[in-house]
Design a protein around this motif. Structure first.
Motif, PDB file in Angstrom:
ATOM      1  N   LEU A  14       0.825  -1.201   0.000  1.00 26.92           N
ATOM      2  CA  LEU A  14       0.000   0.000   0.000  1.00 26.92           C
ATOM      3  C   LEU A  14       0.865   1.259   0.000  1.00 26.92           C
ATOM      4  N   GLU A  17       2.339   1.786  -3.482  1.00 28.07           N
ATOM      5  CA  GLU A  17       1.359   2.287  -4.444  1.00 28.07           C
ATOM      6  C   GLU A  17       0.957   3.717  -4.121  1.00 28.07           C
ATOM      7  N   THR A  18       0.953   4.062  -2.832  1.00 27.89           N
ATOM      8  CA  THR A  18       0.616   5.428  -2.454  1.00 27.89           C
ATOM      9  C   THR A  18       1.642   6.411  -2.977  1.00 27.89           C
ATOM     10  N   ASP A  21       1.205   6.870  -6.675  1.00 25.85           N
ATOM     11  CA  ASP A  21       0.005   7.607  -7.062  1.00 25.85           C
ATOM     12  C   ASP A  21      -0.091   8.956  -6.367  1.00 25.85           C
ATOM     13  N   GLU A 176      -9.936   5.312  -3.420  1.00 26.93           N
ATOM     14  CA  GLU A 176      -8.560   4.915  -3.713  1.00 26.93           C
ATOM     15  C   GLU A 176      -8.235   3.568  -3.082  1.00 26.93           C
ATOM     16  N   TYR A 177      -8.667   3.346  -1.837  1.00 26.53           N
ATOM     17  CA  TYR A 177      -8.420   2.078  -1.170  1.00 26.53           C
ATOM     18  C   TYR A 177      -9.129   0.925  -1.869  1.00 26.53           C
ATOM     19  N   GLN A 179      -9.697   0.692  -5.092  1.00 23.47           N
ATOM     20  CA  GLN A 179      -8.909   0.369  -6.281  1.00 23.47           C
ATOM     21  C   GLN A 179      -7.663  -0.421  -5.914  1.00 23.47           C
ATOM     22  N   LYS A 180      -6.983  -0.022  -4.846  1.00 27.50           N
ATOM     23  CA  LYS A 180      -5.783  -0.733  -4.435  1.00 27.50           C
ATOM     24  C   LYS A 180      -6.118  -2.153  -3.975  1.00 27.50           C
ATOM     25  N   HIS A 183      -6.532  -4.273  -7.053  1.00 24.92           N
ATOM     26  CA  HIS A 183      -5.246  -4.637  -7.650  1.00 24.92           C
ATOM     27  C   HIS A 183      -4.560  -5.741  -6.841  1.00 24.92           C
TER      28      HIS A 183
END
Length: 467
Positions: A14, A17-18, A21, A176-177, A179-180, A183
């Protein structure tokens, strides 16, 4: 098992990815801050100020969801302005009473179909200190948990503790969470499939999706209101990738848009297409969107005769009030299903059409053509009509704007037809309504206007002819 990764690894993923993004997140925060800017004027005016508010009756038990707000020498207009602006930011449809028999009353309806009655009372001694206003929120319909989420924000707004920017950023973080998490789910699924052979007894995701669609279709064919509502709510979840995953959402969206489950696995089960033709899910969705009601068998029926005397005191063209409320709910859910399916077509169009030579554009064109042939009505005209009623039903207008934008993004014919129907003027009116009362409607209307403007830039000759 790959699904049982340590929490530290998940946190690291996480965090990575944060960081990747960070720029899109910053842009989202900036957009949210713009949307959270306070409105120029209040939508709720109280005739006569705080003195016109009613006092709490002697034996009236206040709800726990209530606050005592001190005026501090100011008028009640400050409280109503903060509450109305909070409703705008949360995209809550509100009908305000400023005078009459029930002054200081607001009837609220959220996009999750939660109905709230907000009441302002005049505080009197000895029960409450003088010079205060009691703000009370009552749940009339809908989910209790969702009600408390909204009521806390409304009561915070009444006291001046509501932070619009924090509310918008929280919603952005939740998206956003999701979507993550999707993935991560896909990556874990791929690693699981590569490391171990699939079990013969465990049903595949494709089979589970077909079973869920069959159950939803059977619920729509029942004549009970609760069964039909449950069926539509199931379809809303099945077409939402953040709730069920991309694979299930692709299958459900394919059924909604094409009436077929044909994909790469259709050779494994030859009954998929026949079963789907019997479900009638696409017909039910179109019937609810176009006519606002379902027939006795879950299909569509034309408008009933408004001169029918068998239903005295009915509203909505001879329909009882409870049934009309239920039809409005199903209509809103059908718009949500269609908006989800079209969003999947736009976001995952290549995977949705991977079974053959179809493209997202051809799927959208075929859907519009089949809709006109089946319902004998123009779907785009219906969606624009809902946008024209944005002042009365902003939640329906927001979903209609989503559908309209997705169709215009995918189909040139839809863009041309929207231009012929003067869509830009209608959407501009809806945008003005959204700017005053409904942030989500404002955002979706802006997206539609941007799509229509981009289409005009692609065809400068036709735009010049319009001028």
């Amino acid at each position: 098992s790959p699904f049982e990764e340590p929490k530290d690894d998940i946190r690291k993923l996480l965090a990575a990815e944060t960081q990747a993004d960070s720029k899109p997140a910053a842009a989202a925060v900036a957009a949210g801050a713009a949307a959270a800017a306070p409105s120029a004027e209040s939508n709720w005016a109280i005739d006569g100020g705080s003195t016109s508010l009613r006092s709490i009756p002697t034996y009236y038990p206040l709800e726990k969801s209530s606050r005592c707000v001190s005026l501090g020498g100011r008028g009640v207009e400050d409280i109503t302005a903060r509450i109305s602006d909070c409703c705008r930011i949360m995209s809550v449809h509100a009908e305000y009473e400023g005078g009459g028999d029930v002054p200081g009353t607001a009837y609220l309806r959220t996009s999750e179909h939660v109905e709230i009655q907000l009441q302002l009372w005049q505080g009197t001694a000895p029960r409450h200190p003088d010079g205060c206003v009691i703000v009370e929120a009552q749940r009339r319909r809908g989910d209790a948990v969702t009600f408390h989420k909204y009521s806390r924000n409304l009561l915070d707004a009444a006291t001046g503790a509501f932070d619009p920017a924090n509310y918008v950023s929280l919603e952005d973080r939740e998206a956003e969470y999701c979507q993550k998490a999707e993935h991560m789910r896909d990556s874990l699924k791929k690693s699981s499939a590569s490391s171990s052979a699939p079990s013969a007894s465990a049903p595949s995701e494709h089979e589970n999706a077909l079973l869920a669609l069959e159950i939803a279709a059977s619920l729509l064919k029942k004549d009970r209101m609760d069964a039909r509502q449950l069926g539509m709510e199931s379809l809303c979840l099945l077409t939402d990738p953040t709730r069920t995953g991309v694979e299930t959402a692709l299958i459900a969206s394919r059924v909604v848009l094409t009436g077929s489950t044909q994909d790469e696995s259709q050779d494994d089960d030859g009954d998929d297409c026949d079963g789907t033709d019997q479900w009638g899910i696409r017909e039910a969705i179109l019937a609810l969107v176009q006519f606002g009601r379902l027939g006795d068998d879950g299909g569509f029926e034309q408008d009933v005769d408004s001169d029918d005397d068998s239903c005295a005191g009915c509203s909505g063209g001879g329909v009882p009030p409870d049934e009309q409320r239920h039809n409005d709910l199903l209509h809103n859910l059908a718009l949500a299903v269609l908006a989800n399916a079209l969003d999947v077509l736009e976001t995952h169009g290549a995977r949705l059409c991977e079974a053959g030579s179809e493209s997202p554009s051809s799927v959208a064109d075929a859907f519009l053509s089949d809709s006109r042939e089946m319902m004998e009505r123009d779907l785009l005209k219906t969606l624009l009509g809902k946008l024209g009623d944005a002042q009365v039903k902003p939640h329906d207008a927001t979903l209609s704007a989503k559908c309209l934008r997705s169709l215009c993004e995918a189909s040139k014919d839809a863009r041309r037809r929207a231009r012929d129907l003067k869509a830009k003027q209608i959407v501009q009116t809806a945008l003005e309504v959204g700017q005053r009362t409904h942030v989500k409607l404002e955002k979706e209307s802006q997206k539609v206007i941007h799509t229509l403007a981009k289409a005009e830039e692609e065809t400068p000759s036709s735009s010049g002819g319009d001028q």
